[in-house]
Design a protein around this motif. Structure first.
Motif, PDB file in Angstrom:
ATOM      1  N   GLN A  40       3.401   0.415  -8.851  1.00  0.00           N
ATOM      2  CA  GLN A  40       2.008   0.086  -9.149  1.00  0.00           C
ATOM      3  C   GLN A  40       1.863  -1.341  -9.657  1.00  0.00           C
ATOM      4  OE1 GLN A  40      -0.460   2.340  -8.428  1.00  0.00           O
ATOM      5  NE2 GLN A  40      -1.870   0.612  -8.764  1.00  0.00           N
ATOM      6  N   ASP A  41       2.814  -1.828 -10.457  1.00  0.00           N
ATOM      7  CA  ASP A  41       2.740  -3.200 -10.962  1.00  0.00           C
ATOM      8  C   ASP A  41       2.664  -4.207  -9.820  1.00  0.00           C
ATOM      9  OD1 ASP A  41       2.746  -2.449 -13.586  1.00  0.00           O
ATOM     10  OD2 ASP A  41       4.853  -2.921 -13.958  1.00  0.00           O
ATOM     11  N   THR A  42       3.495  -4.009  -8.808  1.00  0.00           N
ATOM     12  CA  THR A  42       3.498  -4.918  -7.660  1.00  0.00           C
ATOM     13  C   THR A  42       2.136  -4.935  -6.985  1.00  0.00           C
ATOM     14  OG1 THR A  42       5.865  -4.604  -7.274  1.00  0.00           O
ATOM     15  CG2 THR A  42       4.560  -5.370  -5.411  1.00  0.00           C
ATOM     16  N   TYR A  43       1.587  -3.760  -6.753  1.00  0.00           N
ATOM     17  CA  TYR A  43       0.279  -3.663  -6.115  1.00  0.00           C
ATOM     18  C   TYR A  43      -0.799  -4.336  -6.965  1.00  0.00           C
ATOM     19  CZ  TYR A  43      -3.905  -1.642  -4.025  1.00  0.00           C
ATOM     20  OH  TYR A  43      -5.136  -1.475  -3.446  1.00  0.00           O
ATOM     21  N   ASP A  44      -0.806  -4.057  -8.251  1.00  0.00           N
ATOM     22  CA  ASP A  44      -1.854  -4.589  -9.124  1.00  0.00           C
ATOM     23  C   ASP A  44      -1.805  -6.112  -9.211  1.00  0.00           C
ATOM     24  OD1 ASP A  44      -2.697  -2.017  -9.611  1.00  0.00           O
ATOM     25  OD2 ASP A  44      -1.695  -1.852 -11.562  1.00  0.00           O
ATOM     26  N   VAL A  45      -0.599  -6.669  -9.334  1.00  0.00           N
ATOM     27  CA  VAL A  45      -0.481  -8.134  -9.443  1.00  0.00           C
ATOM     28  C   VAL A  45      -0.900  -8.806  -8.140  1.00  0.00           C
ATOM     29  CG1 VAL A  45       1.123 -10.068  -9.738  1.00  0.00           C
ATOM     30  CG2 VAL A  45       1.276  -8.076 -11.238  1.00  0.00           C
ATOM     31  N   THR A  55      -1.866  -7.923   3.506  1.00  0.00           N
ATOM     32  CA  THR A  55      -2.435  -6.585   3.417  1.00  0.00           C
ATOM     33  C   THR A  55      -1.511  -5.709   2.582  1.00  0.00           C
ATOM     34  OG1 THR A  55      -3.480  -6.795   5.596  1.00  0.00           O
ATOM     35  CG2 THR A  55      -3.186  -4.559   4.724  1.00  0.00           C
ATOM     36  N   LEU A  56      -2.029  -5.135   1.512  1.00  0.00           N
ATOM     37  CA  LEU A  56      -1.227  -4.341   0.584  1.00  0.00           C
ATOM     38  C   LEU A  56      -1.302  -2.861   0.939  1.00  0.00           C
ATOM     39  CD1 LEU A  56      -2.290  -6.040  -2.781  1.00  0.00           C
ATOM     40  CD2 LEU A  56      -0.399  -6.659  -1.258  1.00  0.00           C
ATOM     41  N   ILE A  57      -0.133  -2.231   0.991  1.00  0.00           N
ATOM     42  CA  ILE A  57      -0.039  -0.799   1.258  1.00  0.00           C
ATOM     43  C   ILE A  57       0.689  -0.157   0.086  1.00  0.00           C
ATOM     44  CG2 ILE A  57       0.700   0.981   2.881  1.00  0.00           C
ATOM     45  CD1 ILE A  57      -1.173  -1.058   4.155  1.00  0.00           C
ATOM     46  N   GLN A  58       0.102   0.874  -0.496  1.00  0.00           N
ATOM     47  CA  GLN A  58       0.763   1.593  -1.578  1.00  0.00           C
ATOM     48  C   GLN A  58       1.699   2.668  -1.029  1.00  0.00           C
ATOM     49  OE1 GLN A  58      -3.000   2.413  -3.939  1.00  0.00           O
ATOM     50  NE2 GLN A  58      -1.677   1.681  -5.594  1.00  0.00           N
ATOM     51  N   MET A  59       2.732   2.987  -1.799  1.00  0.00           N
ATOM     52  CA  MET A  59       3.719   3.954  -1.348  1.00  0.00           C
ATOM     53  C   MET A  59       3.100   5.312  -1.044  1.00  0.00           C
ATOM     54  SD  MET A  59       6.733   2.988  -0.715  1.00  0.00           S
ATOM     55  CE  MET A  59       7.433   4.629  -0.620  1.00  0.00           C
ATOM     56  N   SER A  60       2.049   5.661  -1.743  1.00  0.00           N
ATOM     57  CA  SER A  60       1.420   6.964  -1.533  1.00  0.00           C
ATOM     58  C   SER A  60       0.900   7.130  -0.108  1.00  0.00           C
ATOM     59  CB  SER A  60       0.279   7.163  -2.527  1.00  0.00           C
ATOM     60  OG  SER A  60      -0.683   6.114  -2.411  1.00  0.00           O
ATOM     61  N   ALA A  61       0.608   6.021   0.565  1.00  0.00           N
ATOM     62  CA  ALA A  61       0.128   6.091   1.949  1.00  0.00           C
ATOM     63  C   ALA A  61       1.253   6.401   2.923  1.00  0.00           C
ATOM     64  CB  ALA A  61      -0.539   4.766   2.330  1.00  0.00           C
ATOM     65  N   LEU A  62       2.481   6.211   2.483  1.00  0.00           N
ATOM     66  CA  LEU A  62       3.635   6.329   3.369  1.00  0.00           C
ATOM     67  C   LEU A  62       4.459   7.577   3.083  1.00  0.00           C
ATOM     68  CD1 LEU A  62       4.904   4.337   5.554  1.00  0.00           C
ATOM     69  CD2 LEU A  62       6.549   3.731   3.773  1.00  0.00           C
ATOM     70  N   GLU A  63       4.549   7.938   1.820  1.00  0.00           N
ATOM     71  CA  GLU A  63       5.493   8.986   1.422  1.00  0.00           C
ATOM     72  C   GLU A  63       5.026  10.369   1.867  1.00  0.00           C
ATOM     73  OE1 GLU A  63       7.868   7.335  -2.452  1.00  0.00           O
ATOM     74  OE2 GLU A  63       5.812   8.020  -2.778  1.00  0.00           O
ATOM     75  N   ASN A  64       5.968  11.102   2.446  1.00  0.00           N
ATOM     76  CA  ASN A  64       5.764  12.501   2.809  1.00  0.00           C
ATOM     77  C   ASN A  64       6.845  13.325   2.110  1.00  0.00           C
ATOM     78  OD1 ASN A  64       8.092  11.939   4.262  1.00  0.00           O
ATOM     79  ND2 ASN A  64       7.010  11.751   6.215  1.00  0.00           N
ATOM     80  N   GLU A  65       6.934  14.595   2.405  1.00  0.00           N
ATOM     81  CA  GLU A  65       7.914  15.456   1.730  1.00  0.00           C
ATOM     82  C   GLU A  65       9.338  14.972   1.969  1.00  0.00           C
ATOM     83  OE1 GLU A  65       7.495  19.570   2.517  1.00  0.00           O
ATOM     84  OE2 GLU A  65       5.380  19.673   1.917  1.00  0.00           O
ATOM     85  N   GLU A  66       9.620  14.545   3.186  1.00  0.00           N
ATOM     86  CA  GLU A  66      10.977  14.094   3.499  1.00  0.00           C
ATOM     87  C   GLU A  66      11.355  12.867   2.671  1.00  0.00           C
ATOM     88  OE1 GLU A  66      13.755  12.973   7.379  1.00  0.00           O
ATOM     89  OE2 GLU A  66      11.577  12.839   7.527  1.00  0.00           O
TER      90      GLU A  66
END
Length: 303
Positions: A40-45, A55-66
């Motif tokens: 989150q720090d990286t995204y916020d800064v 273009t900023l992408i947060q990990m939540s957009a990528l992460e799945n169960e695997e």
């Protein structure tokens, strides 16, 4: 937009990434850079810094169960390497107009327009950077052993076209990284990098980059000399230095910027001093915008 760059970034490399973004903008003003923010720090800064064309992408957009399961079993380096090909495929899926996607490490710094790399080899579906080790102080036996363990290529810069060979190769790399991505050198496997050795034997149009001045770093700068000519950095044959890979930097404080791979050398190429001066300015800029942020490494961060 027909071509884009991608990088995977955590807070410990944020200062270097901002230097990277500025260097690429200076030589290719409209270059789009998709950035996967691992925390989150990286995204916020970066959101506060408002970097052009980033273009900023947060990990939540990528992460799945695997991926979340793998995150529990892999250290930070291993997980960052694991998601590199996943992120490239994610960007391509979301932007079908792209004809090429290129991964760039956060510790690269551009001195000339990288589009020459693609223009010089337009028929290649995959472009790989050689990682030949040239360290004058090492014996040949040592170099041969390191080359076997680390692989023939460096994964800090590689490019995929969106033709069938390029996307098939990218998918294969993703599947291998999901299976295993260890932060330990070993013959045939090292993180995401060892798999690159096999690509040319499995897929057509996989090429070594032939353009000079590409991905020079601590492992091979011993074969080059650098100088200024007509206001640009060039190699010994007059070819432009397109980008240098400043691998191994640890920023402990604004006044303590270390190169952990070259601790006993006093004759590093002068580009290192240029880079360190730029990092100091970046740290000041980030501190002015986000005074509470600290992207400094710990004293024992030598990975």
């Amino acid at each position: 937009m027909t071509s884009a760059y991608c990088t995977v970034l955590s807070k410990g490399r944020l200062y270097q990434a901002i230097a990277l973004f500025g260097s690429l903008k200076a030589v290719q003003a409209d270059a789009p850079i998709f950035t996967l923010c691992m925390d989150q720090d990286t995204y916020d800064v970066l959101q506060a810094m408002r970097q052009d064309n980033v273009t900023l992408i947060q990990m939540s957009a990528l992460e799945n169960e695997e991926l979340l399961e793998l995150k529990r079993t892999r250290d930070q380096s291993e997980y960052c390497w694991t998601v590199k090909p996943v992120f490239l495929e994610f960007v391509l899926d979301g932007h079908p107009e792209l004809e090429r996607v290129t991964y760039i490490d956060a510790d690269l710094f551009f001195f000339a327009d990288p589009r020459a790399i693609f223009d010089n080899q337009p028929d290649c579906s995959v472009l790989l950077s050689r990682g030949d080790i040239v360290i004058p102080s090492f014996e040949k036996q040592e170099i041969d052993m390191l080359q076997r363990l680390l692989g023939r290529y460096n994964s800090g810069f590689l490019s995929f076209k969106t033709d069938s060979a390029g996307t098939d190769c990218l998918r294969w790399w993703k599947e291998r990284c999901l299976e295993e991505c260890k932060n330990a050198p070993g013959e045939g496997k090292f993180g995401d990098q060892g798999y690159l050795d096999y690509m040319s034997g499995l897929f057509p149009n996989v090429c070594d980059i032939t353009t000079p001045g590409v991905n020079i770093g601590h492992w091979n700068y011993g074969r080059h000399t650098f100088s200024w000519k007509d206001g640009r950095l060039v190699l010994e044959d007059g070819s432009p230095l397109i980008f240098y890979h400043f691998s191994g930097y640890r920023i402990v404080t604004a006044g303590d910027i270390r190169q952990i791979h070259e601790t006993d050398r006093t004759d590093l190429p002068f580009v290192h001093q240029l880079y360190q001066d730029i990092l100091k300015r970046v740290i000041g800029t980030v501190s002015a915008v986000c005074p509470e942020f600290s992207g400094f490494a710990s004293e024992d961060d030598n990975k």
